[in-house]
Design an enzyme around this catalytic site. Structure first.
Site, PDB file in Angstrom:
ATOM      1  N   GLU A  19       7.881   7.113  19.822  1.00 53.04           N
ATOM      2  CA  GLU A  19       8.758   7.245  18.656  1.00 53.04           C
ATOM      3  C   GLU A  19       9.358   8.644  18.578  1.00 53.04           C
ATOM      4  O   GLU A  19       8.612   9.624  18.592  1.00 53.04           O
ATOM      5  CB  GLU A  19       7.982   6.939  17.373  1.00 53.04           C
ATOM      6  CG  GLU A  19       7.535   5.491  17.300  1.00 53.04           C
ATOM      7  CD  GLU A  19       7.021   5.084  15.922  1.00 53.04           C
ATOM      8  OE1 GLU A  19       7.054   5.918  14.992  1.00 53.04           O
ATOM      9  OE2 GLU A  19       6.602   3.937  15.774  1.00 53.04           O
ATOM     10  N   ASP A  41      -7.904 -12.831  13.073  1.00 55.38           N
ATOM     11  CA  ASP A  41      -8.539 -11.608  12.586  1.00 55.38           C
ATOM     12  C   ASP A  41     -10.045 -11.851  12.542  1.00 55.38           C
ATOM     13  O   ASP A  41     -10.525 -12.594  11.678  1.00 55.38           O
ATOM     14  CB  ASP A  41      -8.022 -11.229  11.197  1.00 55.38           C
ATOM     15  CG  ASP A  41      -8.515  -9.861  10.739  1.00 55.38           C
ATOM     16  OD1 ASP A  41      -9.602  -9.443  11.176  1.00 55.38           O
ATOM     17  OD2 ASP A  41      -7.814  -9.211   9.935  1.00 55.38           O
ATOM     18  N   ARG A  85       2.024  -1.176  14.262  1.00 55.68           N
ATOM     19  CA  ARG A  85       1.838  -0.012  15.127  1.00 55.68           C
ATOM     20  C   ARG A  85       2.291  -0.366  16.540  1.00 55.68           C
ATOM     21  O   ARG A  85       1.989  -1.438  17.058  1.00 55.68           O
ATOM     22  CB  ARG A  85       0.369   0.415  15.174  1.00 55.68           C
ATOM     23  CG  ARG A  85      -0.132   1.034  13.891  1.00 55.68           C
ATOM     24  CD  ARG A  85       0.438   2.427  13.670  1.00 55.68           C
ATOM     25  NE  ARG A  85       0.097   2.965  12.366  1.00 55.68           N
ATOM     26  CZ  ARG A  85       0.489   4.147  11.938  1.00 55.68           C
ATOM     27  NH1 ARG A  85       1.227   4.928  12.689  1.00 55.68           N
ATOM     28  NH2 ARG A  85       0.140   4.565  10.737  1.00 55.68           N
ATOM     29  N   HIS A 117      10.975   2.817  11.924  1.00 54.35           N
ATOM     30  CA  HIS A 117       9.668   2.970  11.260  1.00 54.35           C
ATOM     31  C   HIS A 117       9.859   3.124   9.747  1.00 54.35           C
ATOM     32  O   HIS A 117       9.388   4.086   9.135  1.00 54.35           O
ATOM     33  CB  HIS A 117       8.917   4.172  11.835  1.00 54.35           C
ATOM     34  CG  HIS A 117       7.426   4.050  11.690  1.00 54.35           C
ATOM     35  ND1 HIS A 117       6.544   4.497  12.627  1.00 54.35           N
ATOM     36  CD2 HIS A 117       6.645   3.525  10.689  1.00 54.35           C
ATOM     37  CE1 HIS A 117       5.306   4.265  12.244  1.00 54.35           C
ATOM     38  NE2 HIS A 117       5.342   3.675  11.061  1.00 54.35           N
ATOM     39  N   ILE A 161      -1.761  -6.095   3.945  1.00 55.70           N
ATOM     40  CA  ILE A 161      -0.374  -6.457   4.250  1.00 55.70           C
ATOM     41  C   ILE A 161      -0.279  -7.903   4.704  1.00 55.70           C
ATOM     42  O   ILE A 161       0.528  -8.688   4.199  1.00 55.70           O
ATOM     43  CB  ILE A 161       0.214  -5.504   5.312  1.00 55.70           C
ATOM     44  CG1 ILE A 161       0.238  -4.068   4.778  1.00 55.70           C
ATOM     45  CG2 ILE A 161       1.618  -5.949   5.721  1.00 55.70           C
ATOM     46  CD1 ILE A 161       0.554  -3.027   5.832  1.00 55.70           C
TER      47      ILE A 161
END
Length: 360
Positions: free
Chosen positions: A299, A209, A270, A318, A190
């Site tokens: 959620e 990362d 997330r 979401h 992504i």
């Protein structure tokens, strides 16, 4: 719910459970596996869980699941292969399904499966990396643009009869992505798509990362930096990491203060990646200029959630992966894993590869 008349197995056929829902229908799994394994003798049982009409949640000892253990066990019957989306493969279900030989999950992470229990039982669990990469990347970019240009707020006010021409006042004016430094936390399927589009917009892209190859980052035209450096230098920060013990609450009260005054923060990955508690104060002070969220620490968030009343917050339920192409892609990748298993080959995406050397 369990569909009323699951198909009965035929002599010599491999029985397969296609457990879908109102996003990935069971028939989509059936069609995908028939395409991926032409000539295979298959007998299908089907189940439809209530998601997304009923939110997913914890079931037994797994999370983000839909339906009940009893419904799943009834639907499984003597199935050897399960193609699933949200069904709860708990420790109990795995113990009570002695014929099961493969659980193929149509999600980027099989959080609705007790992988340890499956591993003890010798059952490979597969997943579908990249199934929603394009959808999630596009959505993240949409959230960035919406936050930078006040699109939801101006739409809502105009519908109430208020013409916000004062958004042209320089102190209220938006920010372009062209020339803006954007930091991406996570650079998998992504994040790399987001970076490619941002560079086309003219953004300077920083990436945090530790698993990214520096040579790849250089070839992609992004700068690989430490997280704190990214937060100090980025006017827009977007999260694209997986949740692990190391990444849980990787953004917190201390390092969020490193963001430039008025920065925009986007989380469509997330909820557990960040601590939500300090965000209302950062928004009220203006240190955080805008917040765009598609995922949450709880959620759905409760009615008294503090961020509901905070300024410059965009929220969506979401939805980043909610495209028709994602459903088709997820079913196809999942079916490909099952087809490899049927041919006696090694599936490509297995979270517990040790089961491929033994199993029950």
């Amino acid at each position: 719910m369990t569909d009323p008349k699951p198909a009965a197995g035929a002599t010599g056929a491999t029985t397969v459970l296609a457990s879908g829902d109102h996003f990935i229908a069971p028939q989509l799994f059936v069609d995908a596996l028939r395409t991926a394994a032409p000539g295979a003798e298959l007998a299908f049982r089907t189940q439809t869980t209530p998601w997304p009409h009923t939110p997913f949640g914890p079931v037994g000892n797994v999370k983000e699941a839909s339906g009940t253990e009893d419904e799943l066990l009834e639907a499984l019957g003597d199935a050897e292969i399960a193609l699933v989306q949200m069904a709860p493969f708990t420790d109990r279900v795995i113990r009570e399904a002695p014929n099961l030989k493969l659980i193929a999950v149509a999600r980027g992470g099989p959080v609705n499966v007790d992988v340890e229990a499956a591993t003890r039982a010798g059952i490979p669990v597969t997943f579908t990396p990249g199934r929603n990469a394009a959808a999630a990347a596009e959505f993240a970019l949409g959230l960035m643009l919406a936050a930078l240009r006040r699109i939801p707020a101006s739409d809502a006010e105009l519908k109430k009869g208020t013409w916000r021409g004062d958004y042209y006042a320089i102190e209220n004016a938006g920010i372009e992505l062209d020339g803006t430094t954007v930091g991406l936390v996570g650079y998998g399927a992504i994040g790399s798509i987001v970076a490619r589009v941002l560079r086309a917009f003219g953004s300077r892209v920083l990436v945090a990362d530790p698993y990214t190859d520096p040579a790849k980052a250089a070839a992609d035209g992004v700068e690989l930096v430490a997280l704190d450096d990214l937060l100090r230098r980025s006017y827009v920060v977007s999260l694209h990491a997986r949740v692990t013990p190391e990444t849980r609450h990787m953004l917190h009260a201390d390092n969020l203060k490193l963001l430039p005054q008025g920065a925009v923060l986007v989380n469509s990955a997330r909820g557990e990646l960040m601590d939500y508690a300090p965000l209302p104060a950062l928004l009220e002070s203006g240190h955080l200029g805008a917040l765009a969220l598609d995922v949450y620490d709880v959620e759905p968030p409760p009615a008294n959630w503090p961020l509901h009343a905070a300024p410059n917050v965009i929220t969506t339920p979401h939805l980043a992966g909610a495209t028709r192409q994602t459903a088709d892609r997820a079913a196809a990748i999942t079916a490909a894993q099952a087809a490899a298993h049927l041919r006696g080959e090694r599936p490509e995406y297995v979270v517990n590869p040790q089961t491929l050397d033994g199993g029950r």
